[in-house]
Design a protein around this motif. Structure first.
Motif, PDB file in Angstrom:
ATOM      1  N   PRO A   1      38.579  47.706  37.208  1.00 25.78           N
ATOM      2  CA  PRO A   1      39.238  47.500  38.500  1.00 25.78           C
ATOM      3  C   PRO A   1      38.581  48.218  39.682  1.00 25.78           C
ATOM      4  O   PRO A   1      38.511  47.636  40.774  1.00 25.78           O
TER       5      PRO A   1
ATOM      6  N   ASP B   1      44.908  43.189  46.656  1.00 25.31           N
ATOM      7  CA  ASP B   1      44.005  43.686  45.614  1.00 25.31           C
ATOM      8  C   ASP B   1      44.056  42.789  44.377  1.00 25.31           C
ATOM      9  O   ASP B   1      43.031  42.482  43.774  1.00 25.31           O
TER      10      ASP B   1
ATOM     11  N   SER C   1      35.589  48.539  40.483  1.00 20.88           N
ATOM     12  CA  SER C   1      34.433  47.800  40.994  1.00 20.88           C
ATOM     13  C   SER C   1      34.838  46.648  41.916  1.00 20.88           C
ATOM     14  O   SER C   1      33.992  46.048  42.572  1.00 20.88           O
ATOM     15  N   TYR C   2      36.126  46.353  42.001  1.00 24.70           N
ATOM     16  CA  TYR C   2      36.618  45.314  42.903  1.00 24.70           C
ATOM     17  C   TYR C   2      37.180  45.914  44.192  1.00 24.70           C
ATOM     18  O   TYR C   2      37.846  45.230  44.963  1.00 24.70           O
ATOM     19  N   ASP C   3      36.912  47.178  44.417  1.00 28.88           N
ATOM     20  CA  ASP C   3      37.282  47.897  45.640  1.00 28.88           C
ATOM     21  C   ASP C   3      38.751  47.756  46.031  1.00 28.88           C
ATOM     22  O   ASP C   3      39.062  47.354  47.154  1.00 28.88           O
TER      23      ASP C   3
ATOM     24  N   ARG D   1      42.201  39.560  45.189  1.00 29.48           N
ATOM     25  CA  ARG D   1      40.751  39.784  45.206  1.00 29.48           C
ATOM     26  C   ARG D   1      40.217  39.875  43.777  1.00 29.48           C
ATOM     27  O   ARG D   1      39.217  39.262  43.437  1.00 29.48           O
ATOM     28  N   PHE D   2      40.895  40.634  42.929  1.00 25.92           N
ATOM     29  CA  PHE D   2      40.474  40.755  41.537  1.00 25.92           C
ATOM     30  C   PHE D   2      40.493  39.408  40.847  1.00 25.92           C
ATOM     31  O   PHE D   2      39.533  39.017  40.189  1.00 25.92           O
ATOM     32  N   GLN D   3      41.577  38.666  40.996  1.00 24.10           N
ATOM     33  CA  GLN D   3      41.716  37.384  40.330  1.00 24.10           C
ATOM     34  C   GLN D   3      40.652  36.373  40.780  1.00 24.10           C
ATOM     35  O   GLN D   3      40.136  35.619  39.978  1.00 24.10           O
TER      36      GLN D   3
ATOM     37  N   ARG E   1      37.609  37.082  41.942  1.00 21.32           N
ATOM     38  CA  ARG E   1      36.243  37.528  41.643  1.00 21.32           C
ATOM     39  C   ARG E   1      35.959  37.749  40.153  1.00 21.32           C
ATOM     40  O   ARG E   1      34.809  37.702  39.740  1.00 21.32           O
ATOM     41  N   PHE E   2      36.988  38.007  39.360  1.00 20.77           N
ATOM     42  CA  PHE E   2      36.758  38.379  37.965  1.00 20.77           C
ATOM     43  C   PHE E   2      36.255  37.202  37.144  1.00 20.77           C
ATOM     44  O   PHE E   2      36.832  36.108  37.187  1.00 20.77           O
TER      45      PHE E   2
END
Length: 84
Positions: free
Chosen positions: A40, A73, A42-44, A76-78, A80-81
């Motif tokens: 997590p 957040d 690494s996704y700022d 963004r994670f969802q 980009r992951f």
């Protein structure tokens, strides 16, 4: 001694030793791959986060659950992951 598992209505969770916070935040992302590398930071994320190994009770699926304090957040994670 801290609890080694947390059971909610949806998941049985095993906290990551890397967690800085001991909370399950409102915004959740389930990663259906229990062996994917999930990092997590690494996704700022701007807010707090927690990572758990997870067993989804409804269908018995194992994976990982990342919870975020902030909805942005989690989004963004969802977006980009990508599991390797």
């Amino acid at each position: 001694m801290p609890a080694t598992t947390i059971t909610t209505r949806v998941y049985k969770l095993y906290p990551s030793p890397r967690n800085q916070h001991r909370e399950i935040f409102l915004h959740e992302v389930f990663v259906p791959d229990p062996y994917a590398l999930v990092d997590p930071p690494s996704y700022d994320p701007r807010g707090k986060w927690t990572l758990f190994a997870a067993h989804r009770l409804a269908d018995g699926k194992n994976g990982q659950l990342v919870t975020f304090e902030l909805e942005a957040d989690a989004a963004r994670f969802q977006s980009r992951f990508v599991a390797d």
